[in-house]
Scaffold this motif. Structure first.
Motif, PDB file in Angstrom:
ATOM      1  N   VAL A  31     -15.513 -57.691  32.131  1.00  7.76           N
ATOM      2  CA  VAL A  31     -16.008 -56.837  31.047  1.00  7.76           C
ATOM      3  C   VAL A  31     -14.927 -55.867  30.580  1.00  7.76           C
ATOM      4  O   VAL A  31     -14.210 -55.278  31.382  1.00  7.76           O
ATOM      5  N   VAL A  32     -14.842 -55.740  29.275  1.00  5.31           N
ATOM      6  CA  VAL A  32     -13.965 -54.736  28.664  1.00  5.31           C
ATOM      7  C   VAL A  32     -14.822 -53.880  27.747  1.00  5.31           C
ATOM      8  O   VAL A  32     -15.594 -54.407  26.950  1.00  5.31           O
ATOM      9  N   LEU A  33     -14.719 -52.577  27.891  1.00  4.79           N
ATOM     10  CA  LEU A  33     -15.401 -51.675  26.959  1.00  4.79           C
ATOM     11  C   LEU A  33     -14.362 -51.235  25.942  1.00  4.79           C
ATOM     12  O   LEU A  33     -13.413 -50.546  26.282  1.00  4.79           O
ATOM     13  N   THR A  34     -14.523 -51.679  24.725  1.00  9.36           N
ATOM     14  CA  THR A  34     -13.486 -51.429  23.719  1.00  9.36           C
ATOM     15  C   THR A  34     -13.234 -49.945  23.537  1.00  9.36           C
ATOM     16  O   THR A  34     -14.142 -49.128  23.597  1.00  9.36           O
ATOM     17  N   GLY A  35     -11.996 -49.625  23.326  1.00  9.90           N
ATOM     18  CA  GLY A  35     -11.631 -48.249  23.013  1.00  9.90           C
ATOM     19  C   GLY A  35     -10.962 -47.514  24.147  1.00  9.90           C
ATOM     20  O   GLY A  35     -10.402 -46.446  23.960  1.00  9.90           O
ATOM     21  N   GLU A  36     -10.989 -48.103  25.348  1.00 16.04           N
ATOM     22  CA  GLU A  36     -10.381 -47.407  26.471  1.00 16.04           C
ATOM     23  C   GLU A  36      -8.866 -47.600  26.482  1.00 16.04           C
ATOM     24  O   GLU A  36      -8.335 -48.497  25.825  1.00 16.04           O
ATOM     25  N   LEU A  37      -8.208 -46.787  27.237  1.00 14.66           N
ATOM     26  CA  LEU A  37      -6.785 -46.986  27.480  1.00 14.66           C
ATOM     27  C   LEU A  37      -6.631 -48.113  28.489  1.00 14.66           C
ATOM     28  O   LEU A  37      -7.464 -48.270  29.381  1.00 14.66           O
ATOM     29  N   THR A  38      -5.608 -48.857  28.342  1.00 12.88           N
ATOM     30  CA  THR A  38      -5.355 -49.924  29.302  1.00 12.88           C
ATOM     31  C   THR A  38      -4.044 -49.657  30.019  1.00 12.88           C
ATOM     32  O   THR A  38      -3.018 -49.502  29.370  1.00 12.88           O
TER      33      THR A  38
END
Lengths: 222, 60
Positions: free
Chosen positions: B23-30
């Motif tokens: 899962v990826v929650l869009t908008g976070e820093l990676t």
């Protein structure tokens, strides 16, 4: 406090955060479990493997959707905002996937060095260069065909709903097939035994079954 | 005894899932992972080296 997202669980299961030393950020139906992240700069390989250990610890206790490694949020509020935007979709995925496990099935070529890399020693003549290219293309085609045959054998042996299977053929030079199967815990022993028997019948590859893991491959990003 | 393929390929498979699935929650820093290219490359080199050694041994 900067947070590294680990997994998504049902809100009522967020209690496991306390026993695992995690921070729970709840929404209405789901909650995000995260760790404090204070490392400056890039993460290390050990952090990557620790992410897997944390997810497995969560998954061993409650159903969860694993998070891709590297999702960092400035604080719990920032994570909560993003979680709220995806809450409905995540709850649906969690209900569908959370109680299932991923088995990773890898078939590695026993002679992984047979396909020469494209950038090996320069050919001495143009003819040698072309012959080398033709030989490489022929070998790759043969490998692709063999990998497709192996996939067919695996699918027949697994007899799992196609919706619960993902696979890639020849994803890397050493690998013929990389497959993920979404299974229930009570299916694992029987499937593993069947795969072990099948692996013994495939002389050109080494078959490795890993898991049960949290359903990494089946947790969709968007 | 397990050969190089059975030792290293499974680790690459796990790393691949940790970095590319889930899962990826869009908008976070990676955050980036130092040396991950080296993990992939290193394992490939190990496999290639083992095969090279085996090939050389077979010719002797």
């Amino acid at each position: 406090m900067t947070l590294l997202l680990r997994a998504i669980v049902a809100t009522e299961d967020a209690r496991v955060a306390a026993e695992l030393g995690l921070t729970a950020v709840p929404a209405t139906g789901v909650a995000a479990l995260a760790s404090a992240w204070e490392t400056a700069g890039a993460a290390a390989e050990a952090d990557l493997l620790d992410h897997h250990r944390v997810i497995q610890a969560i998954f061993g206790r409650v159903p969860c959707l694993p998070a891709r490694f590297g999702s960092v949020f400035a604080d719990a509020d920032a994570l909560g905002v993003r979680l709220a935007l995806r809450e409905k979709d995540l709850a649906t995925q969690l209900a569908r996937l959370g109680h299932r496990c991923e088995l990773a099935i890898t078939c590695a070529w026993r002679d992984s060095g047979r396909v020469a890399p494209a950038t090996s020693v320069p050919a001495s003549t143009g003819r040698a260069y072309l012959e080398r290219g033709v030989a490489r293309a022929r070998t790759q085609k043969e490998r692709q065909q063999r990998a497709d045959e192996i996939v067919a054998r695996l699918l027949g042996e697994l007899a799992v709903d196609p919706a619960f299977i993902r696979h890639r053929t020849c994803p890397r030079p050493a690998v013929a097939v990389s497959m993920s199967a979404l299974v229930t815990r009570d299916e694992i022993d029987e499937l593993s035994s069947r795969l072990e028997r099948l692996g013994a019948q495939l002389p050109d590859v080494t078959t490795v079954v890993q898991g049960p893991w949290a359903p990494y491959t089946f947790a969709v990003s968007e | 005894m397990r050969d190089a393929a059975t030792l290293d390929v499974p680790l690459v498979e796990l790393v691949d899932r940790l970095l590319n699935r889930g899962v990826v929650l869009t908008g976070e820093l990676t955050i980036s992972v130092a040396g991950v290219d080296l993990v992939y490359l290193g394992l490939s080199v190990v496999l290639s080296s083992v095969e090279t050694i085996r090939g050389a041994g077979a010719e002797i």
